[in-house]
Design a protein around this motif. Structure first.
Motif, short mmCIF file in Angstrom:
data_model
loop_
_atom_site.label_atom_id
_atom_site.label_comp_id
_atom_site.label_asym_id
_atom_site.label_seq_id
_atom_site.Cartn_x
_atom_site.Cartn_y
_atom_site.Cartn_z
N TYR A 139 0.81 -1.15 -0.04
CA TYR A 139 -0.08 0.06 0.07
C TYR A 139 0.95 1.30 0.08
O TYR A 139 0.50 2.11 -0.72
CB TYR A 139 -1.03 0.18 1.41
CG TYR A 139 -2.66 -0.46 0.90
CD1 TYR A 139 -3.12 0.45 0.04
CD2 TYR A 139 -3.01 -1.58 1.27
CE1 TYR A 139 -4.38 0.14 -0.27
CE2 TYR A 139 -4.34 -1.63 1.16
CZ TYR A 139 -5.10 -1.00 0.01
OH TYR A 139 -6.42 -1.17 -0.26
N LYS A 140 1.97 1.22 0.56
CA LYS A 140 2.86 2.32 0.81
C LYS A 140 3.33 2.66 -0.72
O LYS A 140 3.70 3.73 -1.15
CB LYS A 140 4.09 2.11 1.56
CG LYS A 140 4.89 3.32 1.91
CD LYS A 140 6.13 3.29 2.87
CE LYS A 140 6.86 4.39 2.99
NZ LYS A 140 7.52 4.33 4.25
N ARG A 141 3.84 1.86 -1.42
CA ARG A 141 4.31 1.90 -3.03
C ARG A 141 2.82 2.21 -3.65
O ARG A 141 3.11 3.32 -4.69
CB ARG A 141 4.80 0.41 -3.52
CG ARG A 141 6.13 0.18 -2.56
CD ARG A 141 6.55 -1.21 -3.06
NE ARG A 141 6.80 -1.05 -4.50
CZ ARG A 141 7.03 -2.50 -5.27
NH1 ARG A 141 7.08 -3.29 -4.81
NH2 ARG A 141 7.34 -2.24 -6.63
N LEU A 142 1.81 1.80 -3.68
CA LEU A 142 0.77 2.07 -4.32
C LEU A 142 0.26 3.61 -4.04
O LEU A 142 -0.18 4.12 -5.10
CB LEU A 142 -0.37 1.22 -4.19
CG LEU A 142 -1.87 1.47 -4.69
CD1 LEU A 142 -1.53 1.21 -6.21
CD2 LEU A 142 -3.03 0.41 -4.23
N LEU A 143 0.35 3.90 -2.80
CA LEU A 143 -0.24 5.14 -2.63
C LEU A 143 0.25 6.38 -3.42
O LEU A 143 -0.14 7.49 -3.68
CB LEU A 143 -0.12 5.46 -0.99
CG LEU A 143 -0.95 6.88 -0.52
CD1 LEU A 143 -2.52 6.64 -0.93
CD2 LEU A 143 -0.58 6.99 0.84
N ALA A 144 1.92 5.93 -3.81
CA ALA A 144 2.52 7.09 -4.43
C ALA A 144 2.00 7.33 -5.83
O ALA A 144 2.41 8.35 -6.71
CB ALA A 144 4.06 6.88 -4.62
N PHE A 145 1.12 6.32 -6.34
CA PHE A 145 0.67 6.27 -7.61
C PHE A 145 -0.86 6.78 -7.63
O PHE A 145 -1.47 6.65 -9.03
CB PHE A 145 0.95 5.06 -8.37
CG PHE A 145 2.20 4.46 -8.57
CD1 PHE A 145 3.33 5.40 -8.56
CD2 PHE A 145 2.58 3.28 -8.06
CE1 PHE A 145 4.90 4.99 -8.27
CE2 PHE A 145 3.89 2.92 -7.89
CZ PHE A 145 5.04 3.85 -8.29
N LEU A 146 -1.50 6.93 -6.79
CA LEU A 146 -3.01 7.19 -6.51
C LEU A 146 -3.14 8.78 -6.36
O LEU A 146 -2.19 9.50 -6.23
CB LEU A 146 -3.50 6.49 -5.48
CG LEU A 146 -3.27 4.99 -5.24
CD1 LEU A 146 -4.05 4.55 -4.05
CD2 LEU A 146 -3.92 4.45 -6.65
N PRO A 147 -4.40 9.43 -6.63
CA PRO A 147 -4.69 10.84 -6.54
C PRO A 147 -4.34 11.01 -5.06
O PRO A 147 -4.57 10.26 -4.09
CB PRO A 147 -6.27 10.72 -6.89
CG PRO A 147 -6.39 9.55 -7.69
CD PRO A 147 -5.56 8.47 -7.42
N PRO A 148 -4.16 12.16 -4.79
CA PRO A 148 -3.58 12.80 -3.62
C PRO A 148 -4.49 12.64 -2.30
O PRO A 148 -4.26 12.65 -1.42
CB PRO A 148 -3.08 14.08 -3.62
CG PRO A 148 -3.49 14.77 -4.89
CD PRO A 148 -3.62 13.36 -5.88
N ASN A 149 -5.83 12.93 -2.72
CA ASN A 149 -6.83 12.85 -1.65
C ASN A 149 -7.62 11.69 -1.50
O ASN A 149 -8.70 11.64 -0.91
CB ASN A 149 -7.89 13.99 -2.07
CG ASN A 149 -8.61 13.52 -3.47
OD1 ASN A 149 -8.19 12.77 -4.30
ND2 ASN A 149 -9.78 14.38 -3.73
#
Length: 444
Positions: A249-259
């Motif tokens: 999830y830490k890696r994925l969050l970097a590629f998701l919309p910020p909000n």
């Protein structure tokens, strides 16, 4: 509110299988009686009308006056109705309850093993999640209801996935044949998310505290074998599997919309329909709305399976149930009506009326023509019902005992844990917080 009487309804012919399934509930036991039913108020136009017609056919044949109330889930009205009726010990004879509600009200629900026996014989087995949620103390406390039951698999933009992630989702999940998704793994998913993010069309995976976000987290955690509480009520937060899920999830969050931490159940739909993103996890509601509001987007949408993790391929599943109160005034008629609603012919009509959104729980009913024929593009929903049993259907919080799992789910423990770590909290601090949360759930 819909009032049905035999003067207002047109009788229908009944197949031999109907007579067999309803044989224990003969007309003479309740001829001229009344039955009250509380259904979910469907969001698809026309779905309620079809449900009324299906019920009406049974009512005409059995000479029962049926009153149907369609109760919205907005503002938790359906949930509150169940709680109010449970406290008052009076209410609808049949009430459609959501995923977790039957277990919370199990002591006040009529066992329905006598209905489920012939239903399972006719429709085929149900998956493990339905048994987990629909049984208590070894007895069935609800019969699976297709109305509102849903899978939440990925729905991808065909063009954007092909252009930016170099993945042909139609070839991976071809209409009319089995998946060819051996390479569709969590590692592939991350690489695709990164590529689409760089191209300006990120994946839209929420990390909020509502159903869509929590359901996605449950499937992702389970694909790593990461459970917060096991089936014997032991807390299992401090495991390598949970740490692996958090690293993902830490890696994925970097590629998701910020909000995404603030997303609700409408956010991912709006994201995809507006043409801003490449992939979300959702039932066919986003596609259905796009057909009306953004047809060029709809033409590029394809529903398919989840990526596989080290422990397998899991898909978020939220079943609903027809239940009967122990204080119902007409239990035999209620069971007969539920058996009628569970006929393959009834179920198919309800699924068609929902444009393929509603999902039967039964093994023999995962390949209805509505999903093969839906479009554009034709076949876009073919794999929605998991016709090849390609992925394990699961609910976030499993395998903890349902009363604990429900709290893990409703408190969004997994998404909050993932956000804590992804945003910089130390691993051991984050897991200690989750451990404390689970300890509290066991005391409540």
């Amino acid at each position: 509110m819909s009032k049905l009487s035999r003067r207002e309804l047109v009788g229908g012919t009944v197949a031999a299988s109907v007579a067999l399934m309803t044989a224990p509930y003969v007309r003479g036991a309740y001829a001229g009686g009344k039955l009250t039913v509380g259904f979910w108020d469907h969001w698809v136009p026309g779905a309620n009308k079809t449900a009324t017609e299906v019920v009406g056919e049974w009512a005409e044949r059995e000479k029962v006056d049926v009153q149907i109330d369609y109760i919205t889930s907005q503002g938790n009205k359906l949930l509150l109705t169940g709680q109010a009726e449970a406290q008052a010990k009076v209410g609808h004879d049949i009430l459609r309850l959501g995923t977790w509600q039957p277990h919370g009200l199990a002591e006040l629900l009529e066992p329905v093993d006598d209905v489920m026996g012939p239903v399972l014989e006719q429709n085929g087995e149900v998956n493990e999640t339905v048994r987990y949620l629909g049984q208590a103390n070894g007895k069935w406390i609800g019969v699976p209801a297709c109305q509102g039951s849903q899978l939440q698999p990925p729905c991808s933009r065909i063009d954007l996935m092909k252009e930016h992630a170099k993945i042909d989702v139609q070839a991976m999940y071809p209409a009319g044949s089995a998946p060819r998704a051996e390479d569709w793994t969590m590692d592939t998913f991350l690489k695709a998310a990164e590529a689409c993010h760089k191209a300006g069309f990120p994946f839209g995976i929420g990390l909020g505290d509502t159903n869509d976000s929590v359901s996605s987290a449950g499937a992702i955690f389970q694909s790593f074998g990461a459970n917060l509480v096991d089936a014997s009520s032991q807390i299992t937060v401090r495991t390598d599997e949970v740490r692996q899920a958090l690293e993902f999830y830490k890696r994925l969050l970097a590629f998701l919309p910020p909000n995404v931490g603030a997303w609700d159940d409408a956010s991912n739909n709006k994201w995809l329909i507006a043409g801003k993103g490449t992939l979300i996890c959702n039932p066919p509601s986003a596609w259905a709305v796009a057909k009306r509001d953004a047809p060029r987007v709809a033409e590029q949408l394809w529903t398919h399976g989840m990526p596989a993790g080290p422990k397998g391929r899991f898909a978020p599943y939220l079943p609903a149930f027809y239940t009967i109160w122990s204080f119902s005034k007409n239990k035999e008629a209620a069971k007969s009506l539920i058996a009628h609603l569970s006929l393959p012919s009834s179920i198919e009509r309800l699924v068609v009326a929902s444009t393929g959104f509603d999902l039967p729980a039964y093994q023999k009913l995962t390949a209805l023509s509505v999903w093969a024929e839906a479009g554009p593009p034709k076949g876009t929903l073919y794999h929605y019902a998991n016709p090849f049993d390609h992925q394990k259907l699961s609910v976030a919080g499993w395998p903890a005992p349902p009363k604990i799992a429900e709290q893990i789910y409703t408190r969004a423990t997994m998404t909050k844990l993932a956000l804590r770590y992804a945003r910089g909290e130390k691993m051991e601090t984050a897991v200690a917080w989750a451990e404390g949360e689970c300890e509290g759930f066991m005391r409540s």
